[in-house]
Design a protein around this motif. Structure first.
Motif, mmCIF file in Angstrom:
data_model
loop_
_atom_site.group_PDB
_atom_site.id
_atom_site.type_symbol
_atom_site.label_atom_id
_atom_site.label_comp_id
_atom_site.label_asym_id
_atom_site.label_seq_id
_atom_site.Cartn_x
_atom_site.Cartn_y
_atom_site.Cartn_z
ATOM 1 N N PRO A 86 28.614 39.279 33.441
ATOM 2 C CA PRO A 86 29.693 38.973 34.553
ATOM 3 C C PRO A 86 29.957 37.720 34.932
ATOM 4 N N LEU A 87 28.791 36.986 34.895
ATOM 5 C CA LEU A 87 29.197 35.429 35.246
ATOM 6 C C LEU A 87 30.123 34.886 34.446
ATOM 7 N N LEU A 88 30.024 35.185 33.189
ATOM 8 C CA LEU A 88 31.020 34.651 32.249
ATOM 9 C C LEU A 88 32.394 35.148 32.383
ATOM 10 N N LEU A 89 32.829 36.332 32.909
ATOM 11 C CA LEU A 89 34.093 36.705 32.881
ATOM 12 C C LEU A 89 34.753 36.331 34.317
ATOM 13 N N ALA A 90 33.772 36.088 35.392
ATOM 14 C CA ALA A 90 34.165 35.670 36.680
ATOM 15 C C ALA A 90 35.393 34.679 36.655
ATOM 16 N N PRO A 91 35.153 33.346 36.108
ATOM 17 C CA PRO A 91 36.204 32.481 36.208
ATOM 18 C C PRO A 91 37.603 33.077 35.702
ATOM 19 N N ALA A 92 37.583 33.904 34.760
ATOM 20 C CA ALA A 92 39.061 34.467 34.435
ATOM 21 C C ALA A 92 39.486 35.225 35.329
ATOM 22 N N LEU A 93 38.701 36.054 36.060
ATOM 23 C CA LEU A 93 39.196 36.907 37.066
ATOM 24 C C LEU A 93 39.607 35.995 38.423
ATOM 25 N N VAL A 94 39.047 35.125 38.651
ATOM 26 C CA VAL A 94 39.087 34.342 39.797
ATOM 27 C C VAL A 94 40.370 33.601 39.771
ATOM 28 N N GLY A 95 40.953 32.997 38.360
ATOM 29 C CA GLY A 95 41.928 32.167 38.257
ATOM 30 C C GLY A 95 43.164 33.060 38.216
ATOM 31 N N PHE A 96 42.870 34.449 37.645
ATOM 32 C CA PHE A 96 43.991 35.284 37.564
ATOM 33 C C PHE A 96 44.502 35.596 39.146
ATOM 34 N N GLY A 97 43.592 35.709 40.017
ATOM 35 C CA GLY A 97 43.947 35.902 41.356
ATOM 36 C C GLY A 97 44.670 34.719 41.931
ATOM 37 N N GLN A 98 44.244 33.465 41.419
ATOM 38 C CA GLN A 98 44.797 32.077 42.211
ATOM 39 C C GLN A 98 46.222 31.741 41.679
ATOM 40 N N LEU A 99 46.520 32.152 40.501
ATOM 41 C CA LEU A 99 47.853 31.460 39.846
ATOM 42 C C LEU A 99 48.760 32.511 40.187
ATOM 43 N N THR A 100 50.414 32.030 40.098
ATOM 44 C CA THR A 100 51.193 32.659 40.434
ATOM 45 C C THR A 100 52.015 33.176 39.340
ATOM 46 N N ARG A 101 51.591 31.969 38.237
ATOM 47 C CA ARG A 101 52.442 32.262 36.873
ATOM 48 C C ARG A 101 51.437 31.934 35.495
ATOM 49 N N ASN A 102 52.108 32.658 34.606
ATOM 50 C CA ASN A 102 51.129 32.778 33.482
ATOM 51 C C ASN A 102 49.555 33.121 33.526
ATOM 52 N N ARG A 103 49.461 34.290 34.181
ATOM 53 C CA ARG A 103 48.144 34.584 34.460
ATOM 54 C C ARG A 103 47.494 35.111 33.171
ATOM 55 N N THR A 104 48.445 36.008 32.511
ATOM 56 C CA THR A 104 47.581 36.608 31.245
ATOM 57 C C THR A 104 47.254 35.664 30.262
ATOM 58 N N ILE A 105 48.025 34.494 30.107
ATOM 59 C CA ILE A 105 47.705 33.297 29.144
ATOM 60 C C ILE A 105 46.372 32.962 29.853
ATOM 61 N N TYR A 106 46.417 32.533 30.886
ATOM 62 C CA TYR A 106 45.238 31.891 31.493
ATOM 63 C C TYR A 106 44.017 32.622 31.113
ATOM 64 N N MET A 107 44.045 33.913 31.714
ATOM 65 C CA MET A 107 43.090 34.941 31.489
ATOM 66 C C MET A 107 42.400 35.200 30.056
ATOM 67 N N ALA A 108 43.273 35.151 29.170
ATOM 68 C CA ALA A 108 42.871 35.210 27.642
ATOM 69 C C ALA A 108 42.032 34.116 27.099
ATOM 70 N N PHE A 109 42.892 32.734 27.470
ATOM 71 C CA PHE A 109 42.094 31.432 26.955
ATOM 72 C C PHE A 109 40.913 31.188 27.609
ATOM 73 N N THR A 110 40.541 31.747 28.867
ATOM 74 C CA THR A 110 39.604 31.295 29.708
ATOM 75 C C THR A 110 38.479 32.154 29.302
#
Length: 263
Positions: A86-110
């Motif tokens: 869960p620690l390894l997945l947390a930054p992807a979900l945190v960023g998904f909630g912070q960004l307003t654009r390109n969220r899916t790209i961010y989450m997949a690459f992170t």
């Protein structure tokens, strides 16, 4: 394109490439905490670059997500796997909630960056120096042989709309180079010739990582992930192949028993 232009970036690439090789070799040789810190810093900087390419709301978000990723990668290797995941997945979900654009790209690459960093640390810690070197050498040979073969022989483009410099001659040469690496390691480790096929598959996975990053950069309208490394662009531009390769090895290692014949 004449010969001078075709090789114009070689000196800068070789110089900065040599510096990266020396730093990476030191971290791999030392292993342990030194290697963990090196991998965590690289992963954090790659997410920092990623968020910059995706044009977030501000530099604070970019820095925060980079630091969060680096910290998560570093801590994950010291925790039981049930708490690390869960620690390894947390930054992807945190960023998904912070960004307003390109969220899916961010989450997949992170997720890819986080899991690849964890995979590299697992290879070095659990399998030892030799197999970490094998993984790195396969990726480096794929890239270097492909680069020189593509510049030398040219020919049909692999995916001109996304990666105009990548050719089928360079792509195929990378597979041949990886197969030779697999052959040498199979002879010297006694694990069997299946390692040749695995090495080619790792080469292909590294090329997929490269293609994925090229497609993302094309979509975002940027040439390089950053300008951190003279002649090479950013860390994602150099480690995109390692992302694909280490993530692939982390997945298949659970099924084939890696190294083959020993796992």
């Amino acid at each position: 394109m004449d010969g001078t232009e075709k090789w114009s970036d070689l000196t800068v690439r070789v110089g900065s490439g040599l510096a990266m090789v020396l730093l990476g070799a030191f971290g791999i040789w030392m292993g342990g905490h030194v290697f963990h810190v090196l991998v965590a810093v690289i992963c954090g900087l790659m997410v920092w670059e990623l968020v910059g390419m995706l044009r977030p709301e501000g530099a604070n978000t970019q820095l925060m997500l980079g630091l969060l990723t680096g910290g998560a990668v570093f801590l994950s290797v010291y925790l039981p796997i049930g708490f690390a995941l869960p620690l390894l997945l947390a930054p992807a979900l945190v960023g998904f909630g912070q960004l307003t654009r390109n969220r899916t790209i961010y989450m997949a690459f992170t997720v890819m960056i986080l899991m690849s960093g964890f995979g590299m640390m697992q290879v070095r810690d659990d399998m030892g120096l030799g197999w970490m070197l094998w993984l790195v050498i396969v990726v480096v040979v794929t890239d270097v042989v492909g680069y020189f073969a593509g510049r030398t022989f040219g020919g049909p483009k692999f995916w001109p709309a996304v990666s105009p410099k990548k050719t089928w001659s360079g792509t195929g040469a990378g597979w041949v180079g990886a197969a030779l690496v697999g052959l040498v390691f199979s002879i010297n480790t006694g694990v069997g010739y299946q390692l040749i096929g695995i090495s080619v598959a790792i080469s292909m996975a590294s090329q997929m990582g490269d293609i994925a990053e090229s497609g993302m950069k094309r979509k975002m309208g940027v040439k390089d992930s950053s300008n951190l490394i003279p002649g090479h662009g950013g860390l994602m531009d150099r480690f995109d192949g390692m992302l694909g390769a280490s993530l692939f090895l982390l997945i298949i290692g659970q099924f084939i028993g890696f190294p083959p014949g020993l796992g």
